[in-house]
Design a protein around this motif. Structure first.
Motif, mmCIF file in Angstrom:
data_model
loop_
_atom_site.group_PDB
_atom_site.id
_atom_site.type_symbol
_atom_site.label_atom_id
_atom_site.label_comp_id
_atom_site.label_asym_id
_atom_site.label_seq_id
_atom_site.Cartn_x
_atom_site.Cartn_y
_atom_site.Cartn_z
ATOM 1 N N VAL A 44 0.859 -1.187 0.000
ATOM 2 C CA VAL A 44 0.000 0.000 0.000
ATOM 3 C C VAL A 44 0.896 1.238 0.000
ATOM 4 O O VAL A 44 1.795 1.357 0.841
ATOM 5 N N TYR A 45 0.651 2.127 -0.943
ATOM 6 C CA TYR A 45 1.376 3.395 -0.977
ATOM 7 C C TYR A 45 0.506 4.461 -0.317
ATOM 8 O O TYR A 45 -0.681 4.607 -0.642
ATOM 9 N N VAL B 19 3.013 -2.609 -6.005
ATOM 10 C CA VAL B 19 2.053 -1.695 -5.385
ATOM 11 C C VAL B 19 0.641 -2.050 -5.852
ATOM 12 O O VAL B 19 0.338 -2.006 -7.042
ATOM 13 N N GLY B 20 -0.204 -2.385 -4.881
ATOM 14 C CA GLY B 20 -1.568 -2.786 -5.210
ATOM 15 C C GLY B 20 -2.623 -1.800 -4.801
ATOM 16 O O GLY B 20 -3.773 -1.889 -5.243
ATOM 17 N N ALA B 21 -2.274 -0.840 -3.920
ATOM 18 C CA ALA B 21 -3.280 0.102 -3.434
ATOM 19 C C ALA B 21 -2.628 1.428 -3.073
ATOM 20 O O ALA B 21 -1.418 1.500 -2.823
ATOM 21 N N PHE B 22 -3.446 2.447 -3.016
ATOM 22 C CA PHE B 22 -2.981 3.821 -2.818
ATOM 23 C C PHE B 22 -3.951 4.527 -1.887
ATOM 24 O O PHE B 22 -5.125 4.721 -2.228
ATOM 25 N N ARG C 141 -9.044 -2.390 8.401
ATOM 26 C CA ARG C 141 -9.792 -3.356 7.589
ATOM 27 C C ARG C 141 -9.734 -2.989 6.109
ATOM 28 O O ARG C 141 -9.499 -3.849 5.245
ATOM 29 N N LEU C 142 -9.940 -1.710 5.812
ATOM 30 C CA LEU C 142 -9.921 -1.272 4.422
ATOM 31 C C LEU C 142 -8.539 -1.421 3.796
ATOM 32 O O LEU C 142 -8.418 -1.793 2.619
ATOM 33 N N LEU C 143 -7.492 -1.135 4.564
ATOM 34 C CA LEU C 143 -6.131 -1.303 4.053
ATOM 35 C C LEU C 143 -5.857 -2.757 3.707
ATOM 36 O O LEU C 143 -5.279 -3.066 2.651
ATOM 37 N N ALA C 144 -6.257 -3.663 4.598
ATOM 38 C CA ALA C 144 -6.028 -5.096 4.352
ATOM 39 C C ALA C 144 -6.801 -5.563 3.126
ATOM 40 O O ALA C 144 -6.283 -6.313 2.291
ATOM 41 N N GLU C 145 -8.055 -5.101 2.988
ATOM 42 C CA GLU C 145 -8.867 -5.508 1.846
ATOM 43 C C GLU C 145 -8.352 -4.925 0.534
ATOM 44 O O GLU C 145 -8.540 -5.519 -0.527
ATOM 45 N N SER C 146 -7.701 -3.768 0.605
ATOM 46 C CA SER C 146 -7.275 -3.089 -0.624
ATOM 47 C C SER C 146 -6.230 -3.876 -1.400
ATOM 48 O O SER C 146 -6.091 -3.686 -2.609
ATOM 49 N N VAL C 147 -5.477 -4.719 -0.746
ATOM 50 C CA VAL C 147 -4.479 -5.539 -1.445
ATOM 51 C C VAL C 147 -4.939 -6.987 -1.567
ATOM 52 O O VAL C 147 -4.149 -7.879 -1.867
#
Length: 465
Positions: free
Chosen positions: A272-273, A350-353, A414-420
């Motif tokens: 996550v960036y 990088v999978g999420a921002f 939770r949102l950070l974990a789901e984002s990737v």
């Protein structure tokens, strides 16, 4: 594309802030590759941002015009800065009249609407450059033209419905531009700012750093409001490769090689960036909440933090980050200062921002095809988040709010974990939009708009307007 410049001379005048200068310099690079001659008006403070272009093109093609804005009071706001910029009217006019080969057009930032009067006096076309999108432009134009007010002055949640804008967006009062909320009718500085803004609609043409698949309804709306078609969406304006992105905006706080080496060691779409732009500064409480969220999520991350030239972070956040960095070890990479954001987002790891939704960041995220979590804090960021989350469905609303807001660290984790997560449902739509962004500049809508715009500029040297 044909080479249509034939040496036609253009004055490019960005508003003196990195988020405004950088995309206009990306456009300048395209002008130079097409045979135009460009003078870029910059303040001495921002000359280093121009150096990569100056070092890669001959002085016969590009020259800086160094002019300093008059001194402003400490901590002065946007209106004072725009008013100060207008003090350059006569120095620019004098420069034009003394130049042996003066520009045939002025391309200037939307905050510099007063340059339209300058262009008129010189008998030249002025082109408005919007480093943000057509949706944000439509919202701001509606606000400053129609002046909707808060009928309940003590209620910051009072809703403002902009019915003149497509999709009739609704905003609580607190999400509108701070400058607009402070507007005082009849105040000379505010009226100057408003009139300067409205002058954008009177200009010869408008350029948006956007593309049709992202904002067609708003681009068409602007054309309808203006009553002509000299409106071009030429984005996303980005460096063509990672080499160019490494120096875009200035010297990075860490080496490009160091960041890429760290990312090379991570799995695809696992990082996550986190970045809140060139001006965003979190409070200590916000920093603590985000630290807790990242730690609880367990994600690998890069976090770019605004810092001074010596890498120092404001307030207590520096100490909080130092301790956090020690705890997470190789799972995290904290950059204190300018980061090579485009190259980071383009990396396979990088999978999420997690982003403040500044328009440059929005376009860079879209073009890289990464999942986005939105945390708008001010300016046009709430509008950009509304576009991403509510209208085209490629992002998740993580939180929203400025200095007084502190996110729920458990929900954010939770949102950070789901984002990737590989099952993130918005990834398919994001990849479609990523392809559209890339195709726009490889024979698509943006390349055609750019072609038309450059042809019209090239014609200015051959005929009298």
């Amino acid at each position: 594309m044909s080479t249509v410049g034939n040496g036609a001379h253009i004055l490019v005048y960005p508003y003196p802030a990195p988020s405004h200068i950088i995309p206009l310099l990306d456009l300048t690079r395209l002008l130079l590759t097409r045979g135009f001659t460009v003078t870029v008006l910059v303040t001495p403070k921002h000359l280093p941002i121009l150096q990569p272009l100056l070092s890669t093109h001959p002085s016969t093609s590009i020259q800086p015009l160094l002019l300093s804005h008059p001194p402003k009071p400490p901590n002065s706001g946007l209106i004072a800065k725009v008013r100060a910029s207008s003090e350059l009217y006569h120095p620019i006019l004098q420069w034009f009249r003394s130049h042996p080969n003066p520009p045939v057009a002025i391309v200037s930032d939307f905050f510099l609407g007063w340059t339209n009067n300058l262009a008129r006096q010189l008998g030249l076309p002025r082109v408005v450059f919007w480093p943000s999108g057509a949706f944000a432009a439509s919202v701001l134009d509606s606000l400053w033209r129609n002046l909707p007010r808060n009928d309940e002055p003590h209620n910051d949640d009072f809703l403002i419905n902009l019915t003149s804008v497509p999709n009739s967006p609704v905003y609580p009062w607190w999400q509108l531009s701070e400058v607009y909320r402070e507007y005082v009718e009849g105040d000379p500085d505010f009226e100057f700012f408003r009139n300067s803004f409205l002058d954008n609609s009177e200009s010869w043409g408008i350029l948006f750093n956007s593309f049709s698949d992202l904002e067609q309804i708003y681009i068409d709306h602007v054309k309808k409001e203006l009553g002509h078609t000299r409106v071009w969406a030429v984005g996303p304006l980005l460096p063509p490769d990672d080499v160019g992105s490494a120096t875009r905006g200035g010297q990075g706080a860490v080496s490009h090689h160091e960041v890429m080496t760290w990312l090379d060691s991570k799995a695809v779409d696992s990082v996550v960036y986190v970045c809140f732009g060139s001006r965003g500064v979190l409070t200590s409480k916000q920093t603590e909440a985000l630290v807790a969220a990242i730690q609880h999520s367990g994600v690998h991350f890069i976090w770019a933090v605004k810092a001074n030239g010596k890498g120092h972070v404001a307030n207590d956040a520096g100490a909080i980050l130092d301790q956090f960095e020690e705890r997470v070890g190789p799972k995290g990479f904290i950059i204190r200062g300018w980061a090579p954001q485009v190259a980071i987002l383009r990396h396979r790891a990088v999978g999420a921002f997690l982003t403040h939704c500044g328009w440059n960041s929005v376009l860079e995220g879209l073009a890289a095809g990464v999942a986005m979590l939105t945390w708008p804090m001010g300016a046009d960021q709430f509008t950009n988040a509304k576009l991403l989350v509510d209208q085209i469905g490629v992002a998740v609303r993580a939180c929203e709010g400025g200095d007084q807001f502190v996110p729920d660290s458990t929900e954010l984790a939770r949102l950070l974990a789901e984002s990737v997560s590989e099952t993130e449902p918005k990834r398919t739509r994001m990849m479609q939009l990523c392809d559209a962004a890339l195709n726009a500049f490889t024979g698509g809508s943006s390349s055609m708009d750019l072609e038309d715009f450059l042809n019209r500029l090239g014609e200015l040297q051959r005929k009298e307007l």
